[in-house]
Design an enzyme around this catalytic site. Structure first.
Site, PDB file in Angstrom:
ATOM      1  N   PRO A  11      39.787  40.771  41.032  1.00 31.09           N
ATOM      2  CA  PRO A  11      41.446  40.819  41.373  1.00 31.09           C
ATOM      3  C   PRO A  11      41.301  40.885  43.599  1.00 31.09           C
ATOM      4  CG  PRO A  11      41.172  42.925  40.365  1.00 31.09           C
ATOM      5  CD  PRO A  11      39.396  42.369  40.862  1.00 31.09           C
ATOM      6  N   GLU A  12      42.058  39.790  44.482  1.00 34.13           N
ATOM      7  CA  GLU A  12      41.939  39.223  45.613  1.00 34.13           C
ATOM      8  C   GLU A  12      44.067  39.628  45.884  1.00 34.13           C
ATOM      9  OE1 GLU A  12      40.582  36.154  46.330  1.00 34.13           O
ATOM     10  OE2 GLU A  12      38.845  35.988  45.219  1.00 34.13           O
TER      11      GLU A  12
END
Length: 288
Positions: A2-3
């Site tokens: 996840p960013e």
């Protein structure tokens, strides 16, 4: 992994469902999930019990829940971590690692992590980059959505690096929150190949790249983030839909949305980079 947009989606869910509540208990079901909390599971639980959770916060890919005073619950989702808000009587998830209950008897917070690369801990706070942050992430740079992010300072530091522009975008000590997906998307929007030397970028081009990163991550956030599988979900277990709007990432041999040239995939730091060979030409002298 996840960013920034995906982590921000989770932060907003925590803000809605967890902030303002008082911790009644915390149970550690897998020691690896709190491996960075050196004192161990007993101290981890005792340190948060009876304390009121403050507004959820984020820097880059890190989340934290202030506990009042000088402590916070810090979390990093790693490759497959999920922070879920579920009813206390719900069946335990297969990869449940930590569960936190509250004095109001309402939904509890669960940390689920299939690959156990993520982690949670209770830690002290310190000042870094113009705000209070958990001590373990004091070295992490501000992310481009923070109020005190210095655009001019970022441009100066970026151009001073003796490296390629994509490597610089992934350097969390320079700018946090940008990962492989949104680096590729921002570079496409700015018309830059990832191997372009940072020293050759003009200030206007750096400003264009930074604007592109903000634009693509804002667009992703509006669609709940990017989900390629069931591992990234928000606190309610729902996936994001921005993968349908990606221009280049994961779209090898598909036509570029801007010029129609087939997208190419290249190896990069044990992962993949995607770009349009026409819109993002390699720097002169650079060999594939």
């Amino acid at each position: 992994m996840p960013e920034l947009p995906e982590v921000e989606v989770v932060r907003r869910g925590l803000e809605r469902w967890v902030s303002g509540r008082v911790v009644a208990r915390a149970e550690v079901l897998h020691p690896r999930a709190i491996r960075r909390h050196v004192p161990g599971a007993v101290e981890f639980s005792a340190r948060m019990e009876g304390r009121t959770v403050g507004p959820a916060e984020r820097r880059g890919k890190y989340l934290w829940l202030p506990l009042g005073g000088s402590d916070a619950i810090l979390a990093h989702l790693g490759m497959s971590g999920q922070l879920l808000v579920v009813e206390p009587d719900s069946a335990p998830e297969r990869h449940l690692r930590v569960r936190i209950g509250f004095t109001d008897g309402g939904p509890e917070l669960r940390f689920v992590d299939q690959r156990t690369f993520g982690h949670v801990l209770v830690t002290g706070m310190t000042q870094a980059g113009g705000r209070a942050v958990p001590e373990p992430i004091a070295h992490i740079a501000a992310d481009p959505f923070e109020k005190n992010f210095d655009d001019d300072g970022f441009a100066h530091r970026l151009r001073a690096r003796q490296t390629e522009v994509k490597r610089a975008l992934l350097d969390q000590s320079l700018i946090s929150g940008v990962g492989n997906i949104y680096a590729d998307e921002a570079l496409w929007r700015a018309g830059l190949h990832g191997s372009r030397p940072t020293a050759t970028l003009t200030r206007p081009k750096v400003a264009e790249l930074l604007a592109a990163a903000r634009e693509v991550m804002s667009a992703a956030l509006s669609e709940g983030g990017t989900s390629f599988d069931s591992l990234y979900v928000n606190v309610n277990g729902e996936s994001g839909y921005f993968d349908r709007s990606l221009a280049v990432y994961g779209r090898r041999d598909e036509p570029c949305p801007r010029c129609g040239t087939p997208i190419v995939r290249e190896s990069f730091m044990n992962r993949s980079s995607y770009s349009c060979p026409r819109c993002q030409p390699r720097p002169r002298g650079d060999v594939a």
